[in-house]
Design a protein around this motif. Sequence first.
Motif, mmCIF file in Angstrom:
data_model
loop_
_atom_site.group_PDB
_atom_site.id
_atom_site.type_symbol
_atom_site.label_atom_id
_atom_site.label_comp_id
_atom_site.label_asym_id
_atom_site.label_seq_id
_atom_site.Cartn_x
_atom_site.Cartn_y
_atom_site.Cartn_z
ATOM 1 N N ALA A 61 -32.240 0.694 -2.773
ATOM 2 C CA ALA A 61 -31.809 1.141 -1.446
ATOM 3 C C ALA A 61 -32.852 0.791 -0.384
ATOM 4 N N ARG A 62 -34.080 0.548 -0.805
ATOM 5 C CA ARG A 62 -35.166 0.210 0.131
ATOM 6 C C ARG A 62 -35.279 -1.289 0.396
ATOM 7 N N CYS A 63 -34.449 -2.064 -0.231
ATOM 8 C CA CYS A 63 -34.511 -3.530 -0.145
ATOM 9 C C CYS A 63 -33.544 -4.036 0.926
ATOM 10 N N GLY A 64 -34.078 -4.677 1.957
ATOM 11 C CA GLY A 64 -33.240 -5.206 3.033
ATOM 12 C C GLY A 64 -32.253 -6.252 2.554
ATOM 13 N N SER A 65 -32.696 -7.146 1.673
ATOM 14 C CA SER A 65 -31.799 -8.168 1.131
ATOM 15 C C SER A 65 -30.676 -7.541 0.312
ATOM 16 N N CYS A 66 -30.994 -6.459 -0.383
ATOM 17 C CA CYS A 66 -29.981 -5.756 -1.180
ATOM 18 C C CYS A 66 -28.919 -5.134 -0.273
ATOM 19 N N GLN A 67 -29.359 -4.543 0.821
ATOM 20 C CA GLN A 67 -28.417 -3.957 1.774
ATOM 21 C C GLN A 67 -27.541 -5.038 2.407
ATOM 22 N N GLU A 68 -28.140 -6.181 2.677
ATOM 23 C CA GLU A 68 -27.385 -7.314 3.227
ATOM 24 C C GLU A 68 -26.333 -7.798 2.224
ATOM 25 N N PHE A 69 -26.688 -7.808 0.944
ATOM 26 C CA PHE A 69 -25.793 -8.284 -0.112
ATOM 27 C C PHE A 69 -24.715 -7.258 -0.468
ATOM 28 N N ALA A 70 -24.922 -5.991 -0.145
ATOM 29 C CA ALA A 70 -24.000 -4.920 -0.535
ATOM 30 C C ALA A 70 -22.564 -5.182 -0.087
ATOM 31 N N LYS A 71 -22.387 -5.656 1.123
ATOM 32 C CA LYS A 71 -21.029 -5.919 1.622
ATOM 33 C C LYS A 71 -20.337 -6.994 0.787
ATOM 34 N N THR A 72 -21.063 -8.049 0.452
ATOM 35 C CA THR A 72 -20.517 -9.127 -0.375
ATOM 36 C C THR A 72 -20.158 -8.593 -1.757
ATOM 37 N N TRP A 73 -21.075 -7.835 -2.339
ATOM 38 C CA TRP A 73 -20.860 -7.275 -3.673
ATOM 39 C C TRP A 73 -19.616 -6.399 -3.709
ATOM 40 N N HIS A 74 -19.470 -5.502 -2.746
ATOM 41 C CA HIS A 74 -18.328 -4.587 -2.742
ATOM 42 C C HIS A 74 -17.010 -5.324 -2.516
ATOM 43 N N LYS A 75 -17.033 -6.329 -1.696
ATOM 44 C CA LYS A 75 -15.833 -7.155 -1.479
ATOM 45 C C LYS A 75 -15.456 -7.864 -2.780
ATOM 46 N N PHE A 76 -16.454 -8.377 -3.480
ATOM 47 C CA PHE A 76 -16.207 -9.076 -4.740
ATOM 48 C C PHE A 76 -15.665 -8.105 -5.794
ATOM 49 N N VAL A 77 -16.268 -6.938 -5.893
ATOM 50 C CA VAL A 77 -15.813 -5.922 -6.854
ATOM 51 C C VAL A 77 -14.355 -5.573 -6.594
ATOM 52 N N LYS A 78 -14.025 -5.352 -5.348
ATOM 53 C CA LYS A 78 -12.657 -4.975 -4.993
ATOM 54 C C LYS A 78 -11.659 -6.069 -5.372
ATOM 55 N N LYS A 79 -12.017 -7.303 -5.123
ATOM 56 C CA LYS A 79 -11.127 -8.434 -5.388
ATOM 57 C C LYS A 79 -10.981 -8.728 -6.886
ATOM 58 N N TYR A 80 -12.051 -8.586 -7.651
ATOM 59 C CA TYR A 80 -12.052 -9.021 -9.050
ATOM 60 C C TYR A 80 -12.144 -7.884 -10.064
ATOM 61 N N ARG A 81 -11.808 -6.665 -9.667
ATOM 62 C CA ARG A 81 -11.940 -5.522 -10.565
ATOM 63 C C ARG A 81 -11.004 -5.597 -11.775
ATOM 64 N N ARG A 82 -9.986 -6.420 -11.717
ATOM 65 C CA ARG A 82 -9.089 -6.575 -12.862
ATOM 66 C C ARG A 82 -9.539 -7.689 -13.808
ATOM 67 N N SER A 83 -10.448 -8.545 -13.332
ATOM 68 C CA SER A 83 -10.910 -9.666 -14.154
ATOM 69 C C SER A 83 -12.227 -9.382 -14.863
ATOM 70 N N TYR A 84 -13.055 -8.559 -14.265
ATOM 71 C CA TYR A 84 -14.379 -8.256 -14.792
ATOM 72 C C TYR A 84 -14.613 -6.752 -14.755
ATOM 73 N N LYS A 85 -15.641 -6.331 -15.467
ATOM 74 C CA LYS A 85 -16.116 -4.958 -15.368
ATOM 75 C C LYS A 85 -17.428 -5.010 -14.599
ATOM 76 N N PHE A 86 -17.733 -3.952 -13.875
ATOM 77 C CA PHE A 86 -18.885 -3.950 -12.980
ATOM 78 C C PHE A 86 -19.786 -2.750 -13.236
ATOM 79 N N ALA A 87 -21.077 -2.989 -13.044
ATOM 80 C CA ALA A 87 -22.064 -1.911 -13.131
ATOM 81 C C ALA A 87 -23.148 -2.172 -12.099
ATOM 82 N N GLU A 88 -23.833 -1.102 -11.702
ATOM 83 C CA GLU A 88 -24.947 -1.189 -10.751
ATOM 84 C C GLU A 88 -26.156 -0.474 -11.320
ATOM 85 N N VAL A 89 -27.312 -1.091 -11.122
ATOM 86 C CA VAL A 89 -28.570 -0.518 -11.577
ATOM 87 C C VAL A 89 -29.463 -0.330 -10.360
#
Length: 173
Positions: free
Chosen positions: A65-93
């Motif tokens: 949460a303290r990583c600026g690049s991670c926050q920038e990537f969050a929108k892309t990640w969530h969009k990808f998860v939403k689109k491909y949730r039936r094709s892949y399984k997702f986890a966050e660390v």
Amino acid sequence: IFFRLIMSTVPWLLLLVALLVSRSSGLSGLSHEDSGQEVLRYEGEATEATIINDPGVYLVEVFSARCGSCQEFAKTWHKFVKKYRRSYKFAEVDIDTKVGMAYAKKVGALQTGIPAVLMFKGPSGAAPTALVKGEPLSYTSLKKEVIEASAGLERTLKGSYLKQNKEKDATEF
């Protein structure tokens, strides 16, 4: 004059209060708390066992949460998860937690930097494939990396990708 002064500052005060409330509640931008039920949150060995033993292909994002690049990537990640949730399984660390940091070190995610996205597509115990390596990717670039890494994987009738059951043998055709 005093009445005018108060009346002219009230809207600004309300705006300031609304801004502070939205920031403290996470509404100012997309956060990892917004990922919903389709993303498994890493909480230790049980989560690791699920990622490894599940027959489905897992995409695991490693972030802070303290990583600026991670926050920038969050929108892309969530969009990808939403689109491909039936094709892949997702986890966050989340490496801001003790167990998250230990797991990120274990799978080598910190060697290339965060944000990181790892694909678990091999048999149990196989090393994950690093798709995002410290630099936030665009949605198109993330999609390309995932599609290339998924080449040759089997799919279920519903379209979900399956892990390879065993290491590919050069003698098999």
